[in-house]
Design a protein around this motif. Structure first.
Motif, PDB file in Angstrom:
ATOM      1  N   TYR A  42       0.868  -1.186   0.000  1.00  0.00           N
ATOM      2  CA  TYR A  42       0.000   0.000   0.000  1.00  0.00           C
ATOM      3  C   TYR A  42       0.898   1.228   0.000  1.00  0.00           C
ATOM      4  O   TYR A  42       2.037   1.167   0.463  1.00  0.00           O
ATOM      5  CB  TYR A  42      -0.883   0.035   1.257  1.00  0.00           C
ATOM      6  N   PHE A  43       0.351   2.347  -0.431  1.00  0.00           N
ATOM      7  CA  PHE A  43       1.078   3.626  -0.416  1.00  0.00           C
ATOM      8  C   PHE A  43       2.443   3.478  -1.106  1.00  0.00           C
ATOM      9  O   PHE A  43       3.450   4.025  -0.641  1.00  0.00           O
ATOM     10  CB  PHE A  43       1.283   4.158   1.015  1.00  0.00           C
ATOM     11  N   PHE A  64      -5.828  -4.359   7.105  1.00  0.00           N
ATOM     12  CA  PHE A  64      -5.525  -4.212   5.685  1.00  0.00           C
ATOM     13  C   PHE A  64      -6.682  -3.525   4.947  1.00  0.00           C
ATOM     14  O   PHE A  64      -6.448  -2.723   4.040  1.00  0.00           O
ATOM     15  CB  PHE A  64      -5.142  -5.567   5.071  1.00  0.00           C
ATOM     16  N   MET A  67      -6.269   0.105   5.596  1.00  0.00           N
ATOM     17  CA  MET A  67      -5.210   0.698   4.768  1.00  0.00           C
ATOM     18  C   MET A  67      -5.709   0.955   3.346  1.00  0.00           C
ATOM     19  O   MET A  67      -5.422   1.998   2.765  1.00  0.00           O
ATOM     20  CB  MET A  67      -3.975  -0.200   4.747  1.00  0.00           C
ATOM     21  N   ALA A  68      -6.476  -0.006   2.823  1.00  0.00           N
ATOM     22  CA  ALA A  68      -7.026   0.164   1.464  1.00  0.00           C
ATOM     23  C   ALA A  68      -7.960   1.381   1.436  1.00  0.00           C
ATOM     24  O   ALA A  68      -7.924   2.184   0.490  1.00  0.00           O
ATOM     25  CB  ALA A  68      -7.769  -1.097   1.044  1.00  0.00           C
ATOM     26  N   GLU A  71      -5.918   4.547   1.615  1.00  0.00           N
ATOM     27  CA  GLU A  71      -5.229   4.777   0.354  1.00  0.00           C
ATOM     28  C   GLU A  71      -6.199   5.395  -0.663  1.00  0.00           C
ATOM     29  O   GLU A  71      -5.844   6.342  -1.377  1.00  0.00           O
ATOM     30  CB  GLU A  71      -4.646   3.477  -0.191  1.00  0.00           C
ATOM     31  N   SER A  72      -7.435   4.893  -0.676  1.00  0.00           N
ATOM     32  CA  SER A  72      -8.375   5.436  -1.673  1.00  0.00           C
ATOM     33  C   SER A  72      -8.886   6.817  -1.276  1.00  0.00           C
ATOM     34  O   SER A  72      -9.550   7.487  -2.057  1.00  0.00           O
ATOM     35  CB  SER A  72      -9.522   4.464  -1.949  1.00  0.00           C
ATOM     36  N   SER A  75      -4.635   9.120  -1.469  1.00  0.00           N
ATOM     37  CA  SER A  75      -3.666   9.052  -2.566  1.00  0.00           C
ATOM     38  C   SER A  75      -3.819  10.259  -3.501  1.00  0.00           C
ATOM     39  O   SER A  75      -4.919  10.677  -3.827  1.00  0.00           O
ATOM     40  CB  SER A  75      -3.898   7.754  -3.353  1.00  0.00           C
ATOM     41  N   ARG A  78      -4.710   8.517  -7.148  1.00  0.00           N
ATOM     42  CA  ARG A  78      -5.893   7.683  -7.370  1.00  0.00           C
ATOM     43  C   ARG A  78      -7.118   8.546  -7.654  1.00  0.00           C
ATOM     44  O   ARG A  78      -7.545   9.352  -6.807  1.00  0.00           O
ATOM     45  CB  ARG A  78      -6.152   6.809  -6.155  1.00  0.00           C
ATOM     46  N   LYS A 179       1.373   8.258   5.970  1.00  0.00           N
ATOM     47  CA  LYS A 179       1.644   6.925   6.508  1.00  0.00           C
ATOM     48  C   LYS A 179       1.637   6.936   8.040  1.00  0.00           C
ATOM     49  O   LYS A 179       1.127   6.019   8.677  1.00  0.00           O
ATOM     50  CB  LYS A 179       2.979   6.393   5.997  1.00  0.00           C
TER      51      LYS A 179
END
Ligand code: ADP
Ligand code: MG
Length: 334
Positions: A42-43, A64, A67-68, A71-72, A75, A78, A179
């Motif tokens: 990720y990242f 997890f 984290m996804a 990230e969405s 980011s 993205r 992060k």
């Protein structure tokens, strides 16, 4: 029944009983021996989570999933993320999540504290350098100067959950702080789930919960810049703390003897050249550690140490390009 038959019956009963006992003791594992871990990507980096005292895979999976989700949301590249929406709305107000707003507000705190050395509006430079994919193309001075016109946190206005960019060409990049922020959110979740011992490593951004199962502190090796992957410049023992490093050796290319790396001078857009190889921050909050490792790198060793000494509960290790180690006064080195 003969004597022999009775004996073999007893032997059979004994072995049956013993195997049931063995099975039972197998189920009754001591929690201190339980441990689960997983790795992911990720990242743009490898992440690893290790939980002690549990074998509940659903807790690990939720980490997890979180984290996804982050990230969405955070980011820059993205499409549809909060950051992407802010950057691609030509300066019109954008409504974003509470997490995104609090992260931008925290970034502002470090911008103010560092007199602009930490500035998430360096995004136009990040696009020009594109260190993720760039094998060695240096942006021209003109390109960087043109981009610099849109850099400056003053252009970011936050009101409630709405973010507006005063200059439609300004863009933000949370790579220097996200992060750490996400590691803190993971720790919050795990603590709520009753986890008392864990290791969260988001690409070298390490955050611990409690101690190791044997009640000894976690040992964290600080990488020797440009050394072998396993080579350490220092080792620190921590419990429940965050250890974050920003370094030139993480994302860079070398051209004509110069290292071009991803920590950028907000005024010029050039990679910071101040004879530092890395800065490691020890703190309780990983978001603070992440922001400060980048901030102190940009400030350099004198101003960086001065900032660290002025803050409660923050310690730092600076490593120079001569591999000299400079510690803040309360750093727990051995
Ligand atoms: P890493 O992401 O490798 O852990 P850092 O925490 O130091 O390392 O973050 C570097 C990233 O921060 C860069 O890739 C860029 O996205 C962003 N960045 C670069 N320079 C600055 C700066 N002066 N202020 C804020 N963010 C920056
Ligand atoms: Mg950082």
């Amino acid at each position: 029944m003969t004597c022999l038959n009775r004996r073999s019956l007893w032997i059979t009963v004994f072995f049956l009983f013993a195997s049931v006992l063995l099975l039972f003791s197998g189920c009754q594992k001591n929690p201190s021996q339980m441990s689960i871990s997983d790795v992911g990507f990720y990242f743009d980096t490898v992440v690893e989570i290790k939980l002690n005292g549990t074998e509940d895979e659903s807790i690990l999976k939720e980490c997890f999933d979180l984290m996804a989700e982050y990230e969405s949301l955070l980011s820059r590249t993205r499409e549809g993320s909060d950051v992407w929406k802010i950057n691609h709305n030509a300066g019109t107000p954008v409504s974003v999540s509470e997490d995104t707003v609090s992260l931008i507000r925290l970034a502002r705190k470090y911008y103010d504290l560092s007199d602009g050395a930490f500035d998430i509006t360096i995004a136009p430079y990040v696009t020009l350098w594109d260190f993720q994919n760039n094998p060695g193309t240096i942006p021209t001075k003109d390109e960087l100067t043109a981009a610099s016109k849109h850099v400056g946190f003053e252009n970011v206005q936050v009101s409630g959950n709405t973010v507006t960019l005063a200059d439609p060409e300004t863009q933000i990049d949370l790579g220097g702080i996200a992060k750490g922020f996400i590691a803190d959110r993971l720790k919050e979740y795990l603590t709520k789930e009753g986890i008392e011992s864990a290791w969260i490593n988001l690409g070298g951004n390490v955050l611990t919960i409690g101690m190791k199962p044997d009640k000894s502190p976690w040992k964290i090796g600080i990488r020797k810049p440009f050394g072998a992957a396993t080579e350490t410049a220092a080792v620190i023992c921590v419990s429940g703390k965050s250890v974050v490093t920003s370094g030139t050796y993480e994302r860079y290319f070398e051209k004509d003897g110069t290292i071009y790396h991803h920590i950028l001078e907000p005024k010029t857009g050039q990679p910071v050249q101040n004879h530092l190889y890395s800065v490691t921050i020890l703190s309780d909050s990983s978001a603070d550690g992440d922001a400060l490792s980048t901030t102190c790198f940009v400030l350099g060793k004198e101003d960086g140490i001065e900032l660290v000494e002025s803050l409660d509960g923050i310690e730092a290790l600076f490593i120079t390009d001569e591999q000299e180690l400079i510690y803040s006064s309360g750093f727990p080195h051995q």
